[in-house]
Structure formats: structure tokens, C-alpha cells
Design a protein around this motif. Structure first.
Motif, PDB file in Angstrom:
ATOM      1  N   HIS A   1       0.709  -0.822  -0.080  1.00  0.00           N
ATOM      2  CA  HIS A   1      -0.150  -0.270   0.074  1.00  0.00           C
ATOM      3  C   HIS A   1       0.523   1.274  -0.031  1.00  0.00           C
ATOM      4  O   HIS A   1       0.342   2.413  -0.766  1.00  0.00           O
ATOM      5  CB  HIS A   1      -0.685  -0.689   1.144  1.00  0.00           C
ATOM      6  CG  HIS A   1      -2.116  -1.353   1.097  1.00  0.00           C
ATOM      7  ND1 HIS A   1      -2.145  -1.377   0.270  1.00  0.00           N
ATOM      8  CD2 HIS A   1      -2.238  -2.185   2.143  1.00  0.00           C
ATOM      9  CE1 HIS A   1      -3.465  -2.683   0.759  1.00  0.00           C
ATOM     10  NE2 HIS A   1      -3.487  -2.799   1.342  1.00  0.00           N
TER      11      HIS A   1
ATOM     12  N   SER B   1      -7.299  -5.363  -2.992  1.00  0.00           N
ATOM     13  CA  SER B   1      -6.510  -5.217  -2.281  1.00  0.00           C
ATOM     14  C   SER B   1      -6.305  -5.485  -1.080  1.00  0.00           C
ATOM     15  O   SER B   1      -6.380  -6.204  -0.362  1.00  0.00           O
ATOM     16  CB  SER B   1      -6.944  -3.886  -1.664  1.00  0.00           C
ATOM     17  OG  SER B   1      -6.006  -2.743  -0.821  1.00  0.00           O
TER      18      SER B   1
ATOM     19  N   SER C   1      -5.440   2.315  -1.148  1.00  0.00           N
ATOM     20  CA  SER C   1      -3.909   1.693  -0.659  1.00  0.00           C
ATOM     21  C   SER C   1      -4.054   2.930   0.434  1.00  0.00           C
ATOM     22  O   SER C   1      -3.761   2.329   1.726  1.00  0.00           O
ATOM     23  CB  SER C   1      -2.499   2.003  -1.329  1.00  0.00           C
ATOM     24  OG  SER C   1      -2.937   0.941  -2.412  1.00  0.00           O
TER      25      SER C   1
END
Length: 555
Positions: free
Chosen positions: A112, A177, A293
């Protein structure tokens, strides 16, 4: 998160942005000069050539300057983000760290943080191309406002299509993610569980095919689909631009004195604008990926909160008295599959006293030790240190009393005790005492290697704890992985030595043959104390006699 990074580098960001805007403006002027030169008279070409050269040099210099500035900004953003997350981890309550999990923290520090930093590197591309596209539109409006209105319509359709595609693509990037956090835990299992995987072929195949491969594929599939949607929407926008160029060349521009200039200008500008617009549309996904992120980093760091005040080690008082009064803690217990209650516990500890804590697996011994050292705050009751209750204002200071070797200990490659001038000599003396002098040495405050067996690593952890020289020592099943010789050294030499130094010592142990060496024996069952007294003479007499200690051939 993005606001935090911008505030950290406000001056650098402002300067780099101004240079980028200047570059975009010069690029549009360069295209306008090319368009004018194609229809200029011979007498005008000399002046236009000089202006063209000056503008080209400005474009080159501004591009290089902007790229360097934003590269510095990206690297600074990456460093700031990692430092931000690291500081949050160092300051977080231990229980919160356990809840968040190592995999999510590693994902934040690696994946991230990189995505957010890449956005700052791509930001000049986005800003630069946005300025070029805006400048091209203004130039087209100057050429012909009627055709400009159609150009706005075409660009508008492209933007609407891109926005609709963005809404769908961002959902897939979010899924990727979330799966990335799980993937980092699976990567850790590759090394932490290497022995188990090598010893069981079916387990190894199942882990790869059913767990690891599936997670890798999910991240690849979702991220590829999300980015592909952005690419497809960019292609649609590019197609609309070529349609517009065809309409300008073959249908829209009527005969007139400026027909050649308008047709040449629009065709040239639109052909030139395709590149910046495509770059703009392709780099905007980086901004969206950075946004995802950044949200993940915020979510993780918000979970790592603390109310404690950081202490200054120089003001640490000595241990005079330590007591647990009605201390109670609840947590989920895997064996019983229910909420486990530890306590209420009433205990006193004094300097120069060795206490053994015994009990079955899952009885709460390690949890009690974590409560005692302040890693877990008690839900009920109090810990009284030197007559004062331990709370958020002094818990960090209180924790500095303890040197510990837990069963899941971690070894740093450096001793991190740089304020001692005799650190190397004292460390090497202890290594020799534990028969590690031929395996590892202390040089300049660092270990020469950590590639040791589990038992050797535990002895190395004992050396670290010993060098910290704190008032209270806690050893959680330290001798479980040791040979009989080193158990003898631990129980019969090191523990009495710590007692003679006035240290309070708590030993979690199953070695009943050494129970008689304790000043006090505490037994736990199901989270409660069932025995708390000095070992009786009868226990000492019936203890299994220890074999003679043989070192270097001498009994």
C-alpha cells in the motif's frame, strides 16, 4: 493519508506543480507555433523559428526539472508513509497489534505504501497532461468556437464513459486490495511453515493449489480486470477523438479565409492531444489505486490506537514492590471455544525472589505474564507498582522494569543497548557461559549471525535479557528446548545469580525436578491460582535428584 503527505511536502509539491504547469503551457504554445508555421508567410518564418527554439528549450528544461522534483517527492512520500506506519506500530497497544495482525501491517508497509508513493511519481504526468489538454481546448476555441463546442461534446462523452468505467473498476481494485492482505499472510506461511510443508507432500500441494495459488489468482484477476476497464475506456475516448478529427476534416469546416488554419490547427491539436489524453486516462487509475491503498493504511493505523504516554527511560525508578490486586482479563480461548476468564488474581512480587509459575497448557500462564508486564491492561483490578496504580499515564514507564524471553520471542540482529561501553565484552562472556562462543559473537553491539537452532536462539535471547539488566526477569518455558547441561546452567547458576543481584524473577516452567529451587511456587488451573506458597521441605526432599553437571570433562 494523502492530505498528510501533502502537508509534509507542501513547498516541494507546490514548486514541482508550478514547473509542471509551466511545462504543459509551453507544450501547448509549441503546438500552436507549429500550426502557425504551417500557414505562415516567408517573412514571418524567421521570427517564428526563434520563438520556436526558445519554447522548445523551455519545454525540455521544465520537463527535466518537474520529473526530478516529483521523483524526489515520490521517494519522500514513500519514506514518510513507512515511517508513519512504523511509528503507529511502535506506539500501538499490544492487544491492538494482535488484532490487526502481522500480515496486514506488512501489506501496508510494502504494497500500500508503494501504491501511494507511485501516485506522487505519476502526479506530474496527470497534472502535465491535464494542462496540455486544457490548453489545446482553449487553442481550439480561439480557432473556431463553433467547432470547439462539438469538441467539448466529444470530450464530455469520453469523460462520462470513463467515469462509468471507473465506478466498476474501483470495486475490483478494492477486492484485490483486500485479498492482498490475505496473500501476505500466505507468503509468510511459505517460510514459517517450510518444515511442515516439506514433510507432507499432500499438505504442500493443497496449500499451493487450494490456498496460495487461489489467492494469487484472485489478486491477478481482480486487478487485471479493474485496470483493463480503465484501458478500454481510454480506447473509447481515443476513438471519439479520431471520429471528431474526421468530422472536422471532411464535414464541419466550411470554405473561408481561415479554412486552412482551422483545419490544420484542429487536426494537429487533436492528433497531439491524443497522447496526453491517453496518458491522462491511463495514469488516473494510479490515483484511484493510491486512494484505495491510502484508505487501507488509514483503516489499519486507526486500529492501532493507544492512550498511553511514552516514557523517558532515564527516569525509571527501581523496583521496591509490585502487587496484582483483583486483576481480571477475558479473551477467546481456542481449546474451549468460549470466552476465557483469567482471574481475579492477587499476587505480590519482591526483589531477590524467584517465583515458579506452573500449570497445564491453556491454563493462562503466558497471559498472566503479559498482564504482569503491562502488554495487556487489566479489565478489572489494578497493578500496584511501588505503591502507585499503573494506568495509561505510567504503563509504558512500568513496562521498562521487565526483561523477558517469551516462547514466541524475537531476536534483533543488534543488541540495541548502545549506551554501555562494555557491551561486547559482557555479551561475549555470557555467550561463552552458554557455550555459544564458537557459533556467534558480539561485535560492535551486533551479533555476527542469527542462523542458529531454536535452542541456541533461546540462549541468545537469554543473553539479550541479561544484558538489559532490568529489575524484573520473566522466562516463559525457556528451558523447554534446552539440553540437560544448559537446563542445569539456567536453573542452578543463572537464576541464583539473578537472585543475588536483587532481581525479581518469574519462571514459567514444567520442569518439576527443579521446583524446589524456587522461593515460591504458583500453580494455575483454568485461569485461577490454586496454589501460592513456598515449596515445602517434603517437595524438596522428594524432588528428583539432579545429575552431576559435567563441563569440559570436570564434574
Amino acid at each position: 493519508m494523502l492530505k498528510y503527505l501533502i502537508n509534509q511536502s507542501r513547498v516541494l509539491l507546490a514548486g514541482a506543480s508550478l514547473v509542471t504547469v509551466f511545462h504543459g503551457t509551453c507544450s501547448v504554445l509549441l503546438i500552436a507555433q507549429i500550426s502557425s508555421a504551417l500557414t505562415a508567410t516567408e517573412s514571418e518564418r524567421g521570427t517564428l523559428a526563434l520563438v520556436f527554439i526558445a519554447t522548445a528549450v523551455a519545454v525540455m528544461l521544465s520537463y527535466v526539472s518537474a520529473a526530478i522534483l516529483f521523483e524526489r517527492l515520490g521517494q519522500r512520500a514513500h519514506a514518510e508513509l513507512r515511517s508513519f506506519v512504523a511509528r503507529k506500530v511502535l506506539a500501538a497497544d499490544y492487544r491492538n497489534l494482535e488484532t490487526v495482525g502481522a500480515a496486514r501491517i506488512q501489506s501496508a508497509l510494502a504494497e500500500h505504501c508503494t501504491h501511494v508513493a507511485e501516485f506522487f511519481v505519476s502526479f506530474p504526468i496527470i497534472l502535465m497532461n491535464a494542462v496540455i489538454v486544457a490548453g489545446c481546448l482553449l487553442y481550439m476555441a480561439w480557432l473556431s468556437w463553433q467547432v470547439f463546442l462539438l469538441a467539448i461534446l466529444v470530450v464530455g462523452l469520453g469523460c462520462v464513459g470513463y467515469h462509468l468505467a471507473h465506478l466498476r473498476a474501483i470495486r475490483h481494485l478494492n477486492i484485490a486490495s483486500e485479498e492482498q492482505d490475505k496473500l501476505f499472510s500466505y507468503f509468510r506461511s511459505l517460510t514459517d511453515g517450510a518444515k511442515e510443508l516439506r514433510l507432507n507432500n499432500r499438505k504442500r500441494k493443497a496449500f499451493y493449489e487450494d490456498v496460495l495459488s487461489g489467492s494469487i489468482e484472485t489478486v491477478r484477476r481482480e486487478r487485471t480486470f479493474g485496470m483493463s476497464v480503465f484501458v478500454a475506456s481510454g480506447g473509447w475516448a481515443q476513438f471519439l477523438l479520431y471520429v471528431f478529427i474526421g468530422m472536422v476534416l471532411f464535414a464541419l469546416v466550411s470554405d473561408g479565409p481561415d479554412r486552412a488554419l482551422v483545419m490544420t490547427g484542429y487536426a494537429l491539436v487533436f492528433v497531439y492531444m491524443v497522447g496526453p489524453l491517453e496518458a491522462l486516462l491511463l495514469n488516473i487509475p494510479r490515483a484511484n489505486l493510491a486512494k484505495v491503498s491510502a484508505e487501507r493504511i488509514e483503516e489499519i493505523t486507526r486500529a492501532m490506537t493507544t492512550q498511553e504516554i511514552e516514557t523517558d527511560n532515564s527516569s525509571l525508578p527501581g523496583l521496591q514492590s509490585l502487587a496484582l490486586r483483583g486483576v481480571l482479563h477475558r479473551y477467546y480461548h481456542e481449546q474451549s471455544d468460549e470466552l476465557f476468564t483469567l482471574g481475579p488474581i492477587d499476587l505480590d512480587f519482591r526483589p531477590g525472589e524467584i517465583t515458579f509459575l506452573v500449570g497445564g497448557n491453556g491454563s493462562g500462564k503466558t497471559t498472566l505474564a503479559k498482564l504482569l508486564v503491562g502488554l495487556y491492561p487489566p479489565e478489572e483490578g489494578q497493578i500496584i507498582f511501588n505503591g502507585k496504580a499503573v494506568d495509561e499515564t505510567n504503563r509504558d514507564c512500568y513496562r521498562q522494569l521487565f526483561s523477558t524471553v517469551f516462547s514466541d520471542f524475537h531476536l534483533f540482529d543488534r543488541l540495541l543497548e548502545t549506551d554501555r561501553v562494555d557491551l561486547d565484552n559482557e555479551g561475549n562472556r555470557l555467550l561463552a557461559k552458554l557455550h555459544l562462543q564458537n557459533k556467534v559473537k558480539v561485535q560492535d553491539g551486533a551479533f555476527t549471525t542469527l542462523a542458529l537452532s531454536q535452542g541456541q536462539r533461546k540462549r541468545l535471547a537469554l543473553v539479550v535479557a541479561y544484558l538489559e539488566n532490568r529489575p524484573f526477569f520473566i522466562f516463559d518455558e525457556w528451558a523447554a528446548d534446552q539440553d540437560p547441561v544448559f537446563k542445569e546452567v539456567f536453573y542452578r547458576e543463572l537464576l541464583p545469580e539473578l537472585r543475588a543481584m536483587g532481581k525479581a524473577v518469574l519462571v514459567i516452567s514444567h520442569d518439576d525436578r527443579y521446583f524446589h529451587l524456587a522461593d515460591r511456587l504458583i500453580r494455575m488451573e483454568s485461569g485461577c491460582l490454586t496454589f501460592n506458597a513456598c515449596p515445602s521441605l517434603k517437595d524438596a526432599l522428594h524432588a528428583t535428584p539432579a545429575p552431576p553437571l559435567v563441563l569440559n570433562g570436570v564434574t
